[in-house]
Enzyme design. Structure first.
Site, PDB file in Angstrom:
ATOM      1  N   CYS A   1       0.844   2.124  14.023  1.00  0.00           N
ATOM      2  CA  CYS A   1       0.624   3.120  12.961  1.00  0.00           C
ATOM      3  C   CYS A   1       0.817   2.490  11.580  1.00  0.00           C
ATOM      4  CB  CYS A   1       1.596   4.291  13.168  1.00  0.00           C
ATOM      5  SG  CYS A   1       1.329   5.642  12.037  1.00  0.00           S
TER       6      CYS A   1
ATOM      7  N   LYS B   1     -13.272  -0.747  15.785  1.00  0.00           N
ATOM      8  CA  LYS B   1     -11.923  -1.335  15.918  1.00  0.00           C
ATOM      9  C   LYS B   1     -11.390  -1.151  17.345  1.00  0.00           C
ATOM     10  CE  LYS B   1     -10.741  -0.926  11.056  1.00  0.00           C
ATOM     11  NZ  LYS B   1     -10.112  -0.178   9.980  1.00  0.00           N
TER      12      LYS B   1
ATOM     13  N   ASN C   1       0.846  -1.201   0.000  1.00  0.00           N
ATOM     14  CA  ASN C   1       0.000   0.000   0.000  1.00  0.00           C
ATOM     15  C   ASN C   1       0.880   1.248   0.000  1.00  0.00           C
ATOM     16  OD1 ASN C   1       0.548   0.826   2.847  1.00  0.00           O
ATOM     17  ND2 ASN C   1      -0.309  -1.217   3.223  1.00  0.00           N
TER      18      ASN C   1
ATOM     19  N   ASP D   1      -3.840 -10.379  13.237  1.00  0.00           N
ATOM     20  CA  ASP D   1      -4.069  -8.980  13.620  1.00  0.00           C
ATOM     21  C   ASP D   1      -3.049  -8.628  14.704  1.00  0.00           C
ATOM     22  OD1 ASP D   1      -5.015  -6.548  14.772  1.00  0.00           O
ATOM     23  OD2 ASP D   1      -6.906  -6.904  13.729  1.00  0.00           O
TER      24      ASP D   1
HETATM   25  O1  PMT Z   1       2.778   6.097   6.615  1.00  0.00           O
HETATM   26  P1  PMT Z   1       2.164   7.404   6.189  1.00  0.00           P
HETATM   27  O2  PMT Z   1       2.315   7.641   4.691  1.00  0.00           O
HETATM   28  O3  PMT Z   1       2.653   8.555   6.995  1.00  0.00           O
HETATM   29  O4  PMT Z   1       0.587   7.303   6.428  1.00  0.00           O
HETATM   30  C1  PMT Z   1       0.080   7.186   7.719  1.00  0.00           C
HETATM   31  C2  PMT Z   1      -1.087   6.200   7.775  1.00  0.00           C
HETATM   32  C3  PMT Z   1      -2.244   6.728   6.939  1.00  0.00           C
HETATM   33  C4  PMT Z   1      -0.647   4.825   7.261  1.00  0.00           C
HETATM   34  C5  PMT Z   1      -1.480   6.087   9.299  1.00  0.00           C
HETATM   35  O5  PMT Z   1      -1.881   7.335   9.747  1.00  0.00           O
HETATM   36  C6  PMT Z   1      -2.624   5.093   9.507  1.00  0.00           C
HETATM   37  O6  PMT Z   1      -3.789   5.419   9.408  1.00  0.00           O
HETATM   38  N1  PMT Z   1      -2.241   3.836   9.832  1.00  0.00           N
HETATM   39  C7  PMT Z   1      -3.161   2.696   9.953  1.00  0.00           C
HETATM   40  C8  PMT Z   1      -3.428   2.134   8.600  1.00  0.00           C
HETATM   41  C9  PMT Z   1      -4.300   0.903   8.637  1.00  0.00           C
HETATM   42  O7  PMT Z   1      -3.911  -0.067   8.078  1.00  0.00           O
HETATM   43  O8  PMT Z   1      -5.400   0.978   9.371  1.00  0.00           O
HETATM   44  P2  PMT Z   1      -6.461  -0.224   9.552  1.00  0.00           P
HETATM   45  O9  PMT Z   1      -7.723   0.490   9.822  1.00  0.00           O
HETATM   46  O10 PMT Z   1      -6.408  -1.171   8.429  1.00  0.00           O
HETATM   47  O11 PMT Z   1      -5.940  -0.970  10.823  1.00  0.00           O
HETATM   48  C10 PMT Z   1      -6.387  -0.674  12.145  1.00  0.00           C
HETATM   49  C11 PMT Z   1      -5.284  -0.893  13.149  1.00  0.00           C
HETATM   50  O12 PMT Z   1      -4.948  -2.275  13.212  1.00  0.00           O
HETATM   51  C12 PMT Z   1      -3.997  -0.163  12.839  1.00  0.00           C
HETATM   52  O13 PMT Z   1      -3.450   0.247  14.058  1.00  0.00           O
HETATM   53  C13 PMT Z   1      -3.122  -1.230  12.185  1.00  0.00           C
HETATM   54  O14 PMT Z   1      -1.741  -0.994  12.397  1.00  0.00           O
HETATM   55  C14 PMT Z   1      -3.587  -2.469  12.922  1.00  0.00           C
HETATM   56  N2  PMT Z   1      -3.488  -3.726  12.166  1.00  0.00           N
HETATM   57  C15 PMT Z   1      -4.183  -3.905  10.998  1.00  0.00           C
HETATM   58  C16 PMT Z   1      -4.131  -5.119  10.369  1.00  0.00           C
HETATM   59  C17 PMT Z   1      -3.336  -6.160  10.914  1.00  0.00           C
HETATM   60  N3  PMT Z   1      -3.248  -7.331  10.302  1.00  0.00           N
HETATM   61  N4  PMT Z   1      -2.663  -5.954  12.038  1.00  0.00           N
HETATM   62  C18 PMT Z   1      -2.720  -4.766  12.674  1.00  0.00           C
HETATM   63  O15 PMT Z   1      -2.094  -4.592  13.721  1.00  0.00           O
END
Ligand code: PMT
Length: 406
Positions: A283, A346, A219, A315
């Site tokens: 993050c 979440k 991504n 996760d």
């Molecule tokens: O890196 P940059 O270009 O500065 O951009 C920053 C960002 C937009 C990436 C950052 O601000 C952000 O929003 N990060 C989270 C991105 C994301 O994947 O969000 P999500 O909604 O899919 O995941 C929710 C949470 O679960 C996040 O804390 C993620 O790290 C975590 N996660 C998700 C999937 C997974 N398999 N394991 C996780 O731990």
């Protein structure tokens, strides 16, 4: 035993890297005591002496006290090989010159780099504290006053001098402050210590999920937001470990970095660090799915369509939040619609303490931009942060996280 009122001081100076410059004045003997006082407060001290300073106190004394080699010369190949002057300038969190003679003050004001100490002052962006010490007539002389005022305007902190009877028999302003007073002036330069003693683990950047030796699913995360959070947490005194996906960013100062590629790697690194973490910030934009199989040979172009079966990744943050003891867990939610509903979902489902919701439908913020704007949800309240640089936002988010700790 530590006195109650020394606690904030210890926090401010703990692990700080102080470069102590000693120039040639009778007060140089007090600098030995200053080294001790700084070390007692947990600071790491390195000493630089001018040629004249060595007429008043020996480098060997300061070496024995500081536990580090004393730097005396700009052109010493041996010293340069151990820690070059630019490296030394970068090493310092703060430069203090005590005593600061009229001569060294004049040379710094003039921007000279004719010895190691003045060169370091030019080469370092660290805050600087000067503790002047000289005869009262020299201190009140117009040239010295102009130099001091110019340096104060340029951001130098001037600690002292005090008034009193002087070694030469005169009475007036020119005595160097006592070591405790200089130590306190140094400590005052270090502001926020809200995370001192805490270990903060942060995931940042994207993950790459390979499906053959040359291709992967990923991504647009640049890692900028996570790296700025690491810098901000370190600035507040935390020990920070950054688990970084494949990004092209330099490691922030004092931050330990663990590079990973896939979600599986990031999962392993996160669980290994979770037991020592006080705060875990997710993050990273972790791939939710990975190819079920990684082909050993490059997939050849054949039909008009290609299907790749994907399986769910673990996760990471939810698994960290299940650990005992559990660190304070802060997730990010990158959403394109129904921000509040998805983010708070979440927060609960993953067992988090805070979730930082990012509206990634806005191209000016979020993925791979320099700015961001977020809404932070806890289980009881909501805090909005309007658009600003990721660096500024990271400072605000770390401040908010610190207020949620016990
Ligand atoms: O890196 P940059 O270009 O500065 O951009 C920053 C960002 C937009 C990436 C950052 O601000 C952000 O929003 N990060 C989270 C991105 C994301 O994947 O969000 P999500 O909604 O899919 O995941 C929710 C949470 O679960 C996040 O804390 C993620 O790290 C975590 N996660 C998700 C999937 C997974 N398999 N394991 C996780 O731990």
């Amino acid at each position: 035993m530590t006195q109650q009122n020394e606690q904030p001081l210890l926090k401010k100076l703990a692990s700080r890297r102080i470069l102590l410059g000693i120039s040639g004045g009778i007060a140089a003997y007090k600098s030995a005591e200053l080294v001790r006082r700084l070390q007692d407060a947990g600071a790491d001290v390195r000493v630089v002496m001018t040629r004249a300073a060595q007429e008043f106190i020996t480098p060997l004394t300061l070496q024995a006290l500081s536990g580090n080699p004393v730097h005396t010369s700009l052109l010493d190949p041996e010293a340069e090989a151990a820690m070059g002057h630019i490296e030394l300038a970068r090493w310092a969190d703060l430069i203090c010159i005590a005593p600061a003679t009229a001569d060294v003050i004049a040379r710094i004001r003039a921007g000279m780099a004719d010895d190691l100490l003045t060169t370091l002052c030019l080469a370092s962006k660290a805050p600087k504290v000067l503790a002047p010490a000289m005869n009262q007539a020299m201190w009140s002389d117009t040239h010295t006053q102009q130099n001091i005022n110019a340096l104060a305007q340029a951001g130098y902190q001037i600690a002292g001098p005090a008034a009193g009877s002087q070694a030469c028999g005169d009475v007036g302003f020119g005595r160097m402050l006592e070591p405790e007073q200089i130590r306190d002036a140094i400590a005052d330069q270090f502001g926020d210590t809200s995370l001192t003693g805490k270990h903060v683990v942060i995931t940042a950047g994207p993950t790459r999920e390979a499906f053959d030796p040359v291709r992967f699913i990923s991504n647009h995360s640049s890692g900028k937001m996570g790296f700025e959070l690491a810098r901000a947490a370190s600035h507040c005194g935390a020990r920070v470990t950054l688990i970084a996906g494949p990004v092209n960013l330099p490691t922030p100062d004092r931050v330990e970095r663990c590079d990973v590629i896939s979600a599986d790697d990031m999962h392993k690194a996160s669980l290994a660090l979770a037991p020592s973490a006080d705060i875990f910030i997710g993050c990273a934009a972790v791939a939710d799915y990975r190819p079920a199989q990684i082909e050993t040979q490059k997939i050849k172009k054949s039909g008009d369509t290609l299907s790749i079966e994907l399986v769910k990744n673990p996760d990471i943050i939810a698994d960290v939040a299940r650990q005992t003891p559990k660190p304070f867990c802060v997730g990010f939610a990158a959403e394109t619609n129904e921000l509040k509903k998805h983010a708070t979902g979440k927060l609960t489902r993953k067992g988090l303490d805070l979730i930082i919701a990012n509206d990634v439908s806005n191209q000016a913020i979020g993925f791979n931009s320099d700015d961001n704007a977020v809404t932070v949800y806890s289980h009881s309240d909501t805090t909005e942060f309007s658009q600003c640089s990721k660096a500024q936002l990271a400072n605000q988010l770390i401040e908010l996280i610190a207020t949620h700790l016990d």
